[in-house]
Scaffold this active site. Structure first.
Site, PDB file in Angstrom:
ATOM      1  N   LYS A 138     -25.903 -31.649  17.193  1.00 25.15           N
ATOM      2  CA  LYS A 138     -26.464 -31.576  15.844  1.00 25.15           C
ATOM      3  C   LYS A 138     -25.402 -31.285  14.779  1.00 25.15           C
ATOM      4  CE  LYS A 138     -27.887 -26.697  16.086  1.00 25.15           C
ATOM      5  NZ  LYS A 138     -27.298 -26.456  17.425  1.00 25.15           N
ATOM      6  N   GLU A 306     -25.600 -15.549  30.310  1.00 26.61           N
ATOM      7  CA  GLU A 306     -25.190 -14.161  30.532  1.00 26.61           C
ATOM      8  C   GLU A 306     -25.690 -13.608  31.858  1.00 26.61           C
ATOM      9  OE1 GLU A 306     -26.300 -11.999  27.018  1.00 26.61           O
ATOM     10  OE2 GLU A 306     -24.567 -12.739  25.887  1.00 26.61           O
TER      11      GLU A 306
END
Length: 427
Positions: A138, A306
């Site tokens: 994008k 994570e």
């Protein structure tokens, strides 16, 4: 008769004037426009606080930057690859045999700040390494085109074959890294370990120091994925189902919709999204059914990058696993707002509780001796990046075992009492 004469004179005058105008237009069109290169007089001077980190301060030496218009250089449609490495001061040969024998791979995910990306790439670039650049799908088309134009000038740098529209804390961020890993797995360069970066990172270690750190007794055969067993206060990330609002944020898929337990009865860990992984571990990620199943399970979790890497690195059979590892590994120098007692405060400002570094943060950053620092913004605090980049380049060139090319210098030194410039690496 006089009237006819006047008409003739008027006609001749008009023809003459037209000839002049057309000649000027012709010459203007035919004259080649030279690319606008680096304009030394417009360079920012180094901040006063920066002098403490540059050699020669005791000799009353001034540093003069040579590199000022990185972004405009790349955006110039007439950019010539033959001039790029010289004009943008890229290092063009391995600086030691040790580095040449231990090539590294880098994954860099970017979406903005073209100048910062170019300076990051310049800071980590060595011709023996390989670099996969993931550009957010994008990102503006002009930005994407500029990155591709730059990358096309290097044989060992390429844009990821598949681009994701990355959402902060979403699965797309993890998928971007996996996409680059698939590309790197097919690279003919025999890279030994892969490191991931974002566009707002900047190196603290030189390439030689990175190689030596990876080859150290502690990390030679191990992956570096700092993290611990998932704490109670972080279990919401994998207990409930989430969805990506593309380009915006991650939200609950439905109120209180719980996820199934992780596949293969895996213990979920929590850590950083950053790593240094062996090539064998990357093969494991791409081919193992355990890794594949965990990746699928992670698609509707919160910030899966994570937990994904650190969880896999605690599997006994994973190549290079570190099952007893916790927060070891000097991956990043980051000032978190919630860890105020662990640092001297943010001299810039916080964005999503992470400090955007200013010049006043440099002493802390440099003393951390981490692999990289995060985060920088070239528009907000440009002096911080100017200073750190020069400090880093000085160190890189000081450690070189080959002759230094003048084009590798980012700045020249000048004694304040003399007009003579020093054209050596300067340290």
């Amino acid at each position: 008769m006089c009237q006819l004469q006047r008409r003739k004179l008027s006609l001749l005058f008009c023809l003459g004037l037209s000839a002049i105008v057309y000649s000027v237009i012709y010459l203007w069109i035919k004259t080649p426009t030279e690319p606008k290169l680096l304009d030394s007089p417009r360079c920012r001077t180094f901040a006063t606080e920066c002098k403490a980190f540059l050699p020669g301060i005791e000799e009353d030496v001034e540093w003069h930057r040579q590199d000022c218009q990185v972004e405009s250089f790349i955006l110039n449609n007439q950019l010539q690859c033959s001039n790029l490495t010289k004009d943008l001061h890229f290092i063009t040969r391995p600086l030691s045999r040790e580095e040449e024998d231990y090539p590294l791979a880098f994954i860099v995910t970017i979406h903005k700040e073209l100048e910062l990306f170019v300076r990051l790439l310049r800071g980590i670039y060595m011709p023996q390494n390989v670099y996969c650049i993931h550009v957010d799908a994008k990102a503006p088309m002009a930005y994407q085109a500029a990155v591709r134009r730059l990358v096309s000038c290097f044989k060992n740098v390429f844009v990821s074959s598949r681009s994701e529209s990355v959402t902060y804390s979403g699965f797309s961020r993890l998928q971007a890294d996996v996409n680059c890993m698939k590309d790197l797995a097919g690279s003919s360069i025999g890279w030994r370990k892969v490191v991931n970066l974002c566009g707002q990172d900047f190196p603290l270690m030189s390439n030689l120091e990175l190689v030596q750190y990876m080859k150290s007794k502690e990390w030679r055969d191990r992956n570096m994925t700092p993290g611990v067993k998932q704490p109670l206060h972080m279990r919401y990330r994998t207990k409930f189902q989430y969805r990506q609002v593309v380009g915006s944020h991650v939200a609950f898929k439905g109120w209180g919709i719980k996820k199934s337990p992780p596949p293969h009865k895996l213990q979920v860990y929590f850590g950083t999204a950053y790593y240094a992984l062996t090539r064998a571990f990357v093969d494991f990620v791409l081919k193992s059914s355990i890794a594949h199943d965990l990746l699928e399970w992670s698609k509707d979790t919160y910030s899966p990058d994570e937990h994904y890497w650190v969880t896999l690195n605690h599997i006994q059979d994973a190549p290079g696993s570190y099952i007893d590892g916790e927060w070891e590994g000097n991956i990043r120098a980051i000032k978190w707002r919630e860890q105020g007692t662990a640092h001297d405060g943010c001299k810039g400002h916080y964005v999503r509780d992470i400090c955007i570094f200013a010049v006043g943060d440099l002493p802390w950053i440099i003393n951390k001796n981490s692999m990289f620092a995060n985060k920088f913004e070239s528009d907000t605090y440009p002096e911080a990046l100017d200073c750190l980049e020069q400090w880093h380049r000085n160190k890189v060139l000081d450690q070189a075992t080959v002759p230094i090319k003048p084009s590798w210098l980012l700045a020249t030194r000048k004694n304040s009492s003399s007009s003579a410039f020093n054209s050596t690496a300067g340290a």
